[in-house]
Enzyme design. Structure first.
Site, PDB file in Angstrom:
ATOM      1  N   HIS A  14      -2.919  -2.525  -5.744  1.00 10.02           N
ATOM      2  CA  HIS A  14      -3.267  -2.065  -4.053  1.00 10.02           C
ATOM      3  C   HIS A  14      -5.242  -2.451  -4.230  1.00 10.02           C
ATOM      4  O   HIS A  14      -5.619  -1.785  -4.565  1.00 10.02           O
ATOM      5  CB  HIS A  14      -2.857  -0.755  -3.885  1.00 10.02           C
TER       6      HIS A  14
ATOM      7  N   ASN B  95      -3.273   6.931  -0.237  1.00 12.18           N
ATOM      8  CA  ASN B  95      -3.304   6.638   1.234  1.00 12.18           C
ATOM      9  C   ASN B  95      -1.914   8.066   1.059  1.00 12.18           C
ATOM     10  O   ASN B  95      -2.019   8.629   2.667  1.00 12.18           O
ATOM     11  CB  ASN B  95      -2.132   5.807   1.169  1.00 12.18           C
TER      12      ASN B  95
ATOM     13  N   SER C 220       0.831  -1.411  -0.077  1.00 16.65           N
ATOM     14  CA  SER C 220      -0.079  -0.316  -0.328  1.00 16.65           C
ATOM     15  C   SER C 220       0.650   1.102   0.140  1.00 16.65           C
ATOM     16  O   SER C 220      -0.066   2.467  -0.045  1.00 16.65           O
ATOM     17  CB  SER C 220      -0.958  -0.331   1.612  1.00 16.65           C
TER      18      SER C 220
ATOM     19  N   GLU D 286      -5.973   0.159  -6.965  1.00  8.70           N
ATOM     20  CA  GLU D 286      -5.196   0.605  -7.018  1.00  8.70           C
ATOM     21  C   GLU D 286      -3.904  -0.008  -8.191  1.00  8.70           C
ATOM     22  O   GLU D 286      -3.504  -1.181  -7.775  1.00  8.70           O
ATOM     23  CB  GLU D 286      -4.168   1.950  -6.481  1.00  8.70           C
TER      24      GLU D 286
END
Ligand code: 3H9
Length: 694
Positions: free
Chosen positions: A427, A477, A406, A439
């Site tokens: 991800h 993130n 991540s 992702e």
């Protein structure tokens, strides 16, 4: 007649075919074509008319690309009424989806035949609208208030069988829409079936309880979204107004909603769902095969990814380090699949064959014939590199090697193999078999057909894939880290975590940042801070209170105590943290915040980081950011996404606020050069979505 609506005779039957690919949307030419077809049917000696859709579906609804522009005649409500007022019977034979305006055309007909597999629905609420061509008035007359209140405010389609059960259609048949429709039309003719107008049916019974329940339910569920509640109002009109008046009032509500920012946000989201996977770099690039998937690591994430793959009909081999861990992973996956059966996502008879497609092993050699491997082990570069070294040794040439990291550097992971072109980041978001976002992290050497494979896999898994570049945290993130930082800064200036959570929920997110921290576990944030400590800028803010909470074992839900006290399914503010907050605030200028200020500060931080992510090419277009935040972080769909929100707020005012805040905190509020440039040029993020080659 127009090219998009054909009129032909088949004996006594007038066959009216809507042929407007790709989805037979009811653009102006189709509306004109239907109108003239009905005129022609009224005039010639055909005895019954049959309306069908050409291609893979009946009619996908109004033409959404016309929304926001001045409506052009003939208007759809008039077209539906024109069909209904035809002097001779009209039958609609529906195959595939009949949505929104498509359903309304079918309701204008006198008889409805569903071809097996057809689906009926009013997705208008998902676009910030309500049915606008009589749907909210005719459906309740035909199927009653209770069923209409289940269908219209939710916007989800129902099956042909369900449509038959509630009386929306008269019959379900197999075959093609034209041939089955002709059979049905001839049968009706033989029976001398009369014209049967839904609009002339009596008002549905008022059913006060059903309205009260629906309003209570949607006030709770809609979280600021207005269309579902307006849809309930529209259905209520059908209980007391005659058809013409009801349709006119429905149209008024529809046009009011058309002018709202919610409609604009939801339609932005609708088109982005489709644009997000349209990338020049994979246009015309064939994906590689991914029928056999290997998964390394059977923790929550690996088991979730395995569940997702199994539900999509793929064969999965899951590698764990020992028998006990492999058994545990199998148990988790079995549990996930049991829930999928309970939720109706998997039929009970498919459970056993789906589980048969899973092997849990302890030896990487079992991956020798896998087409794609997804690594989901501990987030540690050394561990990941070791796994990729082993994958490189066993996997066949041409296999895709993916990491579910991540935030780690996918280039560095790829460098642990002899085939970096085959390596990519996938991800997934937790729980991986539920969350829609994927992702796709494209590293420097990733081959285009590997990227194409990732997008094809996402489609197969029913997920929305967004292309991201390599950086710490990728798109989502990385932006999250910044807006969490904004929340911490507001705490230092005097806002409480509970006040921030309330304001963010009032904006439309399902949870505030501190509730989220409690859900994820405060250890997660602590670990992230530890990881970043070595490279942290000394001007950055460290939430010392959260570190202290970690040390005290106040980890959130899992320990019953975090920013909230979690008891008996309830969460109440944990006032024990106040002294920690007070201590941290010392030396900081204190101010008060209202909900609007909290929202603006938080969202501005999100937008600023998102602009940097776009500028650096981590996201190729603003829409990639919008889709990421919508599907992975609970950003309210009706606001379109953070960058659509920024456009609608006005970029100059937003940048001006950031510059004001920068006076007190120049480190945090370094305004993105892209944002400044857009303001200087009088442009929007939307204009970047339109750029050539994007
Ligand atoms: C309405 O009806 C209001 C009325 O009550 C009152 C009016 C007065 N219009 O999804 P796909 C495009 S509101 C224009 O990939 P699938 C789509 O953008 C409307 N364009 O196909 C895409 O274009 P591109 C209520 C539309 O086979 C291409 O068609 N209706 C529309 O996976 C293929 O789409 C809805 O909300 C449209 N209505 O799924 C239904 N629909 O290739 C919305 C699609 O350039 N549509 N496009 O990217 C859907 O749910 C799906 O498209 C459908 C087909 C299930 C029909």
């Amino acid at each position: 007649m127009t090219d998009v609506v054909r009129y032909e005779r088949d004996g006594a039957v007038a066959v009216i075919t809507v042929a407007n690919p790709p989805v037979n949307a009811l653009g102006r030419a189709v509306r004109q074509g239907l109108w003239s077809a009905i005129d022609r049917f009224a005039e010639d000696d055909a005895q019954i008319a049959l309306i069908v859709g050409d291609g893979k579906l009946f009619i996908g609804g109004a033409d959404i690309s016309e929304f926001g522009k001045p409506p052009l005649e003939p208007f759809l409500p008039d077209v539906c009424t024109h069909i209904e007022r035809a002097p001779k019977p009209v039958v609609a034979a529906i195959h595939g989806p009949a949505l929104g305006g498509g359903c309304e055309v079918a309701l204008g007909a006198h008889y409805r035949l569903a071809i097996a597999g057809a689906r009926f629905g009013f997705p208008e609420v998902k676009l910030g609208l309500i049915p606008g061509a009589g749907g909210s008035q005719r459906l309740p007359r035909l199927v009653g208030v209770a069923a209409s209140l289940e269908i219209i405010p939710a916007g989800d389609p129902i099956s042909a069988e369900k449509a038959l059960e509630i009386g929306l259609v008269d019959r379900v048949a197999d075959g093609g829409p034209r041939s089955a429709g002709l059979d049905y039309a001839r049968e009706l003719l033989a029976q001398n079936a009369p014209v049967r107008r839904v609009g002339e049916m009596p008002h549905p019974a008022a059913d006060e309880a059903a309205f009260a329940d629906a309003r209570a339910q949607w006030t709770r569920k809609a979280r600021g979204e207005i269309a579902p509640l307006k849809a309930i109002d529209a259905v209520e009109l059908a209980t007391r107004l005659d058809l013409d008046e009801g349709v006119a009032q429905e149209r008024r509500l529809f046009l009011e909603l058309m002018e709202t920012p919610q409609r604009a946000g939801l339609i932005h989201a609708f088109f982005n769902d489709r644009k997000v996977s349209r990338l020049p770099e994979i246009k015309d690039v064939a994906p590689r095969s991914f029928a056999k998937v290997g998964i390394i690591g059977g923790g929550t994430m690996g088991a979730g990814i395995a569940t997702s793959c199994l539900l999509a009909g793929l064969t999965v081999t899951l590698v764990e380090r020992d028998e006990a861990a492999a058994d545990k992973a199998r148990a988790t996956i079995t549990g996930n699949l049991d829930v999928a059966v309970k939720r109706g996502k998997l039929s009970p008879e498919k459970l056993s064959p789906t589980l048969d497609a899973l092997s849990t092993v302890t030896d990487y050699a079992a991956l020798a014939d896998a087409d794609l491997a997804i690594e989901a082990v501990f987030e540690d570069m050394a561990v990941k590199r070791e796994v990729f070294g082993r994958l490189d040794a066993v996997m066949k040439a041409g296999a895709v090697l993916a990491t579910n990291t991540s935030y780690l550097d996918v280039n560095e992971i790829a460098a642990a193999t002899s085939r970096p072109a085959d390596v990519i980041g996938l991800h997934f978001f937790s729980p991986a078999h539920v969350m829609k976002l994927l992702e796709v992290v494209v590293a420097d050497a990733t081959a285009p057909d590997v990227t194409a494979t990732a997008f094809a896999l996402a489609r197969r898994l029913g997920k929305v894939a967004v292309r991201a570049g390599v950086c710490d945290g990728f798109i989502g993130n990385r932006i999250l880290f910044t807006y969490r930082g904004a929340a911490d800064r507001m705490i230092l200036q005097g806002a409480s975590p509970w006040q921030i959570d309330e304001a963010i929920k009032a904006f439309g997110l399902p949870m505030g940042p501190f509730e989220m921290a409690d859900l994820a576990g405060l250890d997660i944030g602590y670990m992230t801070r530890q990881r970043k400590a070595a490279t942290r800028d000394p001007r950055d803010v460290v939430p010392t209170w959260a570190d202290e909470m970690y040390h005290r074992g106040w980890l959130g839900r899992k320990t019953g105590k975090g920013f909230y006290l979690h008891e008996g399914g309830k969460a109440v503010p944990n006032k024990d943290i106040e002294p920690l907050l007070e201590a941290a605030r010392e030396g900081h200028v204190q101010r008060t915040f209202d909900a609007a200020e909290i929202q603006r500060f938080y969202m501005a931080a999100m937008v600023n980081e998102a602009a940097k992510v776009v500028e650096e090419g981590i996201a190729q277009r603003p829409l990639d950011v919008d889709v990421t935040l919508l599907y992975g972080y609970g950003f309210p769909r009706w606001r379109g996404g953070p960058l659509h929100w920024a456009d609608s707020e006005g970029l100059p005012a937003l940048v001006s606020d950031m510059e004001t805040w920068a006076e007190a905190d120049p480190y945090f509020w370094q305004v993105s050069p892209l944002l400044k440039r857009l303001v200087a040029e009088g442009r929007t993020f939307a204009s970047l979505n339109e750029e050539e080659g994007k």
